[in-house]
Design a protein around this motif. Structure first.
Motif, PDB file in Angstrom:
ATOM      1  N   ARG A   1      -4.227 -11.624   5.557  1.00 57.58           N
ATOM      2  CA  ARG A   1      -5.387 -10.445   5.510  1.00 57.58           C
ATOM      3  C   ARG A   1      -5.529 -10.055   4.235  1.00 57.58           C
TER       4      ARG A   1
ATOM      5  N   GLN B   1       1.031 -12.508   9.250  1.00 60.61           N
ATOM      6  CA  GLN B   1      -0.530 -12.180   9.557  1.00 60.61           C
ATOM      7  C   GLN B   1      -1.204 -11.279   8.541  1.00 60.61           C
TER       8      GLN B   1
ATOM      9  N   VAL C   1      -5.393  -6.772  11.521  1.00 59.84           N
ATOM     10  CA  VAL C   1      -4.229  -7.653  12.190  1.00 59.84           C
ATOM     11  C   VAL C   1      -4.141  -6.974  13.833  1.00 59.84           C
TER      12      VAL C   1
END
Length: 520
Positions: free
Chosen positions: A291, A287, A257
């Motif tokens: 991932r 975020q 990220v």
């Protein structure tokens, strides 16, 4: 990149431009060429910047003599490794030395570029690497210095730290996935109750915590801690708890990220905290979850950092019956080749060839049997590297300073030692006082975590520019850790001893020694 990380080619700063032109790790294949060319003939960007991806640092204050930064995960070395490091710096005589850093790491000084191929080959034979240790990479990963030795530890951090390093660096060979971060990045894992890793000053940190409902062990996650010339911030809770099995994956997710969305236009606003503030913590967390491929559990209500910080200097029982670890104080972390050879021999003769480094720039030799301990304590080396140093000396930390670093505004290590000795001759103290010196606002000496922090600056006295310091106070480590603040600016170094004397008397219970006058 998304909106926050987007920069046009014309707005790229010079670092992003040269990274876009050629990845820093590319110089790995050019080391032989650089060695044959000599330092003055190497392309300037390769020499001054890209070589840092191999842990090799050009220093304008010592032209032709490079610094080399290792990767020592969790600060664990063996005697063969420290002998190789010693043999490298021994070659350079008075120019060669090694410094233990505040990240449980070692930096070598005096390196010549023509020796680099041989040095790297020698590192490889003993499992050492310097890859990705500078510039926009993850720095040395810190873990508990007495991991696996401490009967009260909650988790042995060594294997996790090694797994993270292997993931980041492709087991020391170099990993282009993580060689182009927006800025440097620090990771720490705490395994004990006393926060020996200073979790709060890392971009990403894992602190021990139990899930209340089932008492399952794991880690609460902290993000965004950093020191820079323009700003210093303590890490904040991500409101996430992870099991040990997920730590490596979470590290990867956070770094991906940050790599793909971190701010890159302004180098002064590129550390992780700036992205978190621009997005908000919830967006950043989501975020990371995307991932990771799964949701993060909420943080445990409390962590297990409930002890005051230990410095591990002295003699301590291990959890292994009949064994001891001994912490040696290394004044301001400076070692020479003969010191390193002798440390390696002591670790072999009395222990199991293992050596540990601490964030206070000291050394631990573990696994010394009860039957050998008394003899170990009579070794000559312990006269210089004491197990019971004076109270100011004990907690002294210093960055490299102007002797070797072109960023430093003042000399630190030699001055710090001399001033502490002078103060100890003047004062009686009843407990250690942590005094940290750093040569410039980059804060490698971490003055913000000290009882008294001294940051190098230039100031005026009698109409002249002189070396001086800004004074920080109030830093707290261990439980309830927090950063100190600047209380006084621009104290000339030549006036500093009297200022420190007064601070120690007024704030730390120091007393002046009685001066005995001898009459004829």
């Amino acid at each position: 990149m998304t909106d926050t990380g987007t920069t046009t080619k014309t707005s790229l700063n010079k670092f992003e431009k040269f990274k876009a032109e050629k990845d820093g790790l590319a110089v790995k294949g050019e080391i032989e060429k650089f060695a044959s060319l000599g330092w003055e003939a190497i392309d300037e960007t390769d020499r001054d910047h890209r070589l840092k991806w191999m842990g090799v640092f050009f220093r304008p204050v010592t032209p032709g003599k490079f610094m080399m930064r290792m990767r020592i995960p969790n600060g664990v070395l063996n005697s063969n490794q420290i002998r190789v490091l010693a043999s490298v710096v021994q070659r350079y005589g008075d120019d060669g030395s090694a410094d233990i850093t505040t990240r449980q790491n070692i930096q070598l000084r005096g390196i010549r570029i023509e020796d680099l191929p041989d040095i790297l080959n020698r590192f490889h034979t003993v499992g050492l690497t310097s890859v990705q240790s500078g510039m926009d990479n993850v720095r040395n990963i810190t873990g508990d210095p007495v991991a696996g030795l401490d009967a009260d530890e909650l988790y042995d951090t060594r294997e996790l730290v090694q797994q993270i390093q292997d993931m980041l660096t492709n087991k020391g060979e170099g990993n282009p996935e993580f060689t182009n971060l927006p800025r440097k990045f620090n990771i720490a894992i705490a395994g004990g109750r006393d926060n020996s890793v200073h979790a709060e000053i890392n971009d990403l940190a894992f602190v021990p915590a139990f899930k209340e409902e089932n008492k399952v062990f794991g880690f609460n996650v902290l993000v965004g801690g950093f020191f820079s010339a323009k700003r210093c911030e303590a890490a904040i809770p991500l409101n996430a708890w992870v099991s040990p099995e997920d730590v490596v994956a979470v590290c990867r997710a956070v770094l991906e990220v940050y790599r793909d969305h971190g701010l890159r236009a302004n180098r002064q606003k590129s550390r992780l905290m700036w992205l978190i503030e621009e997005w908000g913590l919830e967006k950043f967390r989501s975020q990371v979850e995307e991932r990771l491929g799964k949701s993060l559990l909420p943080a445990a209500a409390k962590d297990e950092i409930d002890w005051e910080k230990r410095d591990h200097i002295g003699v301590y029982k291990q959890k292994q019956s009949g064994l001891n670890y001994v912490g040696l104080h290394i004044p301001v972390g400076r070692l020479y080749a003969e010191d390193m050879f002798e440390i390696a021999s002591l670790a072999e003769v009395y222990g199991t060839s293992e050596i540990r480094l601490t964030v206070e720039q000291n050394i631990i030799i573990p696994n010394i049997p009860d039957s050998r301990l008394a003899t170990f304590l009579t070794e000559n080396l312990l006269e210089r590297f004491s197990t019971n140093p004076d109270l100011l000396t004990r907690s002294l930390v210093s960055c490299t300073g102007a002797q070797f670093c072109n960023f430093a505004l003042i000399e630190t290590k030699n001055r710090a030692l001399a001033m502490i000795k002078a103060l100890e001759a003047e004062l009686i103290l009843t407990s250690p006082v942590r005094i940290h010196w750093t040569g410039c606002p980059n804060s490698c000496g971490q003055p913000q975590v000290a009882d008294i922090g001294l940051m190098g600056t230039k100031t005026r006295k009698d109409g002249k520019t002189v070396e001086g310091v800004d004074i920080y106070m109030g830093g707290k480590v261990g439980k309830d850790a927090h950063l100190g603040t600047c209380v006084t600016k621009g104290i000339p170094c030549e006036d500093l001893q009297s200022v420190l004397r007064q601070l120690l008397i007024e704030n730390f219970g120091a007393r002046l020694r009685e001066v005995v006058t001898v009459r004829n």
